[in-house]
Design an enzyme around this catalytic site. Structure first.
Site, mmCIF file in Angstrom:
data_model
loop_
_atom_site.group_PDB
_atom_site.id
_atom_site.type_symbol
_atom_site.label_atom_id
_atom_site.label_comp_id
_atom_site.label_asym_id
_atom_site.label_seq_id
_atom_site.Cartn_x
_atom_site.Cartn_y
_atom_site.Cartn_z
ATOM 1 N N HIS A 1 77.860 50.567 26.487
ATOM 2 C CA HIS A 1 77.264 51.150 25.275
ATOM 3 C C HIS A 1 75.742 51.287 25.447
ATOM 4 O O HIS A 1 75.165 52.337 25.135
ATOM 5 C CB HIS A 1 77.601 50.231 24.085
ATOM 6 C CG HIS A 1 76.968 50.608 22.778
ATOM 7 N ND1 HIS A 1 77.694 51.001 21.670
ATOM 8 C CD2 HIS A 1 75.662 50.631 22.388
ATOM 9 C CE1 HIS A 1 76.861 51.255 20.670
ATOM 10 N NE2 HIS A 1 75.618 51.032 21.077
ATOM 11 N N GLU A 2 75.102 50.222 25.965
ATOM 12 C CA GLU A 2 73.639 50.267 26.134
ATOM 13 C C GLU A 2 73.256 51.263 27.237
ATOM 14 O O GLU A 2 72.246 51.971 27.116
ATOM 15 C CB GLU A 2 73.078 48.870 26.453
ATOM 16 C CG GLU A 2 73.354 47.808 25.407
ATOM 17 C CD GLU A 2 73.040 48.244 23.990
ATOM 18 O OE1 GLU A 2 72.144 49.082 23.781
ATOM 19 O OE2 GLU A 2 73.718 47.739 23.071
ATOM 20 N N GLY B 1 73.033 43.815 21.561
ATOM 21 C CA GLY B 1 72.455 44.610 22.642
ATOM 22 C C GLY B 1 71.380 45.523 22.080
ATOM 23 O O GLY B 1 71.293 45.725 20.863
ATOM 24 N N CYS C 1 76.443 50.112 16.108
ATOM 25 C CA CYS C 1 75.190 50.469 16.783
ATOM 26 C C CYS C 1 74.053 50.302 15.788
ATOM 27 O O CYS C 1 74.158 50.760 14.647
ATOM 28 C CB CYS C 1 75.255 51.929 17.270
ATOM 29 S SG CYS C 1 73.748 52.464 18.118
ATOM 30 N N LEU C 2 72.980 49.669 16.222
ATOM 31 C CA LEU C 2 71.849 49.433 15.323
ATOM 32 C C LEU C 2 71.177 50.753 14.940
ATOM 33 O O LEU C 2 70.461 50.807 13.934
ATOM 34 C CB LEU C 2 70.849 48.473 15.970
ATOM 35 C CG LEU C 2 71.429 47.073 16.278
ATOM 36 C CD1 LEU C 2 70.430 46.240 17.084
ATOM 37 C CD2 LEU C 2 71.822 46.349 15.006
ATOM 38 N N GLN D 1 66.047 53.109 21.825
ATOM 39 C CA GLN D 1 66.244 52.801 20.409
ATOM 40 C C GLN D 1 64.953 52.311 19.746
ATOM 41 O O GLN D 1 64.847 52.292 18.522
ATOM 42 C CB GLN D 1 67.331 51.724 20.225
ATOM 43 C CG GLN D 1 68.728 52.216 20.590
ATOM 44 C CD GLN D 1 69.754 51.111 20.425
ATOM 45 O OE1 GLN D 1 69.930 50.281 21.315
ATOM 46 N NE2 GLN D 1 70.414 51.079 19.288
ATOM 47 N N HIS E 1 73.018 54.725 25.946
ATOM 48 C CA HIS E 1 71.752 55.034 25.263
ATOM 49 C C HIS E 1 70.725 55.594 26.254
ATOM 50 O O HIS E 1 69.898 56.429 25.894
ATOM 51 C CB HIS E 1 71.165 53.787 24.603
ATOM 52 C CG HIS E 1 71.731 53.457 23.256
ATOM 53 N ND1 HIS E 1 71.619 54.304 22.174
ATOM 54 C CD2 HIS E 1 72.393 52.365 22.798
ATOM 55 C CE1 HIS E 1 72.199 53.747 21.119
ATOM 56 N NE2 HIS E 1 72.681 52.566 21.470
HETATM 57 O O1 K1U Z 1 72.677 49.412 18.841
HETATM 58 C C1 K1U Z 1 73.073 48.777 19.797
HETATM 59 O O2 K1U Z 1 73.128 49.277 20.900
HETATM 60 C C2 K1U Z 1 73.498 47.346 19.576
HETATM 61 C C3 K1U Z 1 74.970 47.197 19.245
HETATM 62 C C4 K1U Z 1 75.696 46.812 20.514
HETATM 63 C C5 K1U Z 1 77.191 46.928 20.523
HETATM 64 C C6 K1U Z 1 77.988 46.432 19.511
HETATM 65 C C7 K1U Z 1 79.360 46.530 19.587
HETATM 66 C C8 K1U Z 1 79.945 47.114 20.682
HETATM 67 C C9 K1U Z 1 79.155 47.622 21.668
HETATM 68 C C10 K1U Z 1 77.779 47.513 21.612
HETATM 69 C C11 K1U Z 1 75.075 46.091 18.185
HETATM 70 O O3 K1U Z 1 74.708 44.991 18.411
HETATM 71 S S1 K1U Z 1 75.780 46.499 16.646
HETATM 72 C C12 K1U Z 1 75.802 44.940 15.785
HETATM 73 C C13 K1U Z 1 76.860 43.997 16.260
HETATM 74 O O4 K1U Z 1 77.782 44.401 16.939
HETATM 75 C C14 K1U Z 1 76.791 42.565 15.908
HETATM 76 C C15 K1U Z 1 75.832 42.069 15.070
HETATM 77 C C16 K1U Z 1 75.802 40.716 14.761
HETATM 78 C C17 K1U Z 1 76.724 39.865 15.305
HETATM 79 C C18 K1U Z 1 77.699 40.332 16.137
HETATM 80 C C19 K1U Z 1 77.736 41.678 16.449
HETATM 81 ZN ZN ZN Z 2 73.777 51.407 20.152
#
Ligand code: K1U
Ligand code: ZN
Length: 174
Positions: free
Chosen positions: A136-137, A46, A94-95, A51, A140
């Site tokens: 979560h998004e 996401g 979260c990225l 971001q 943000h």
């Molecule tokens: O930063 C963000 O908003 C993105 C975040 C989204 C998220 C992850 C987990 C739970 C709720 C929301 C991410 O994508 S973090 C990276 C991640 O979860 C992932 C990366 C590669 C493969 C699978 C998952």
């Molecule tokens: Zn996030």
């Protein structure tokens, strides 16, 4: 399409409330596509416009695994129109908080209304990881990070580590 730089916390730009989109036009469609490319490259499931430094109510999501067909979701002005009484706990990442994960409790199932990439109003019912990711998004867009759902002790520990990492990456001035 372009890969955009992702803002890492702590950063005041991640704490602001994003503004609604008037209409999903070519500029917003381009933003959505750039955000998807940025999210796939990271990689993540996401991404929200704040971001990447854009204070607009736009999010993109794709929870399909690598071995599955991509299922990108592009949403503008998302609003929750129903949430379940039942909660679910997910170990979120979260990225903008790289390498940090924590259990967050949210409603297990939701119904969301949004504008899609063709400016059509859509409604989607979600549960499991999709419901978690949408919430979560959407957080943000309100300037809320997953650490804001934790105790102050856990939140400050993560933010302090990220600040330290940022400072150690900065070039020393002459
Ligand atoms: O930063 C963000 O908003 C993105 C975040 C989204 C998220 C992850 C987990 C739970 C709720 C929301 C991410 O994508 S973090 C990276 C991640 O979860 C992932 C990366 C590669 C493969 C699978 C998952
Ligand atoms: Zn996030």
């Amino acid at each position: 399409m372009a890969v955009l730089p992702i803002i890492v916390a702590p950063d005041p730009r991640l704490k602001q409330v994003a503004k609604p989109v008037d209409k999903v036009d070519a500029e917003i469609r381009r933003l959505m596509d750039d955000m998807l490319e940025t999210m796939y490259k990271a990689p993540g499931i996401g991404l929200a416009a704040p971001q990447v430094g854009v204070l607009k109510r736009v999010i993109v999501i794709d929870i399909a695994r690598e071995d599955e067909k991509p299922e990108p979701l592009r949403m503008a002005n998302p609003e929750l129109i129903a949430v379940s009484d039942e909660d679910a706990v997910y170990n979120e990442g979260c990225l903008s908080l790289p390498e940090h994960y924590a259990d967050v409790t949210r409603p297990a199932a939701i119904k969301v209304r949004y504008l899609d990439h063709e400016n059509e109003i859509r409604e989607l019912e979600a549960d499991g990881l999709l419901a978690t990711c949408i919430q979560h998004e959407m957080d943000h867009l309100e300037g809320i990070l997953f650490v804001d759902h934790l105790t102050a002790l856990k939140r400050n520990m993560i933010l302090r580590k990220l600040l330290k990492a940022k400072k150690s990456q900065q070039p020393v001035s002459a």
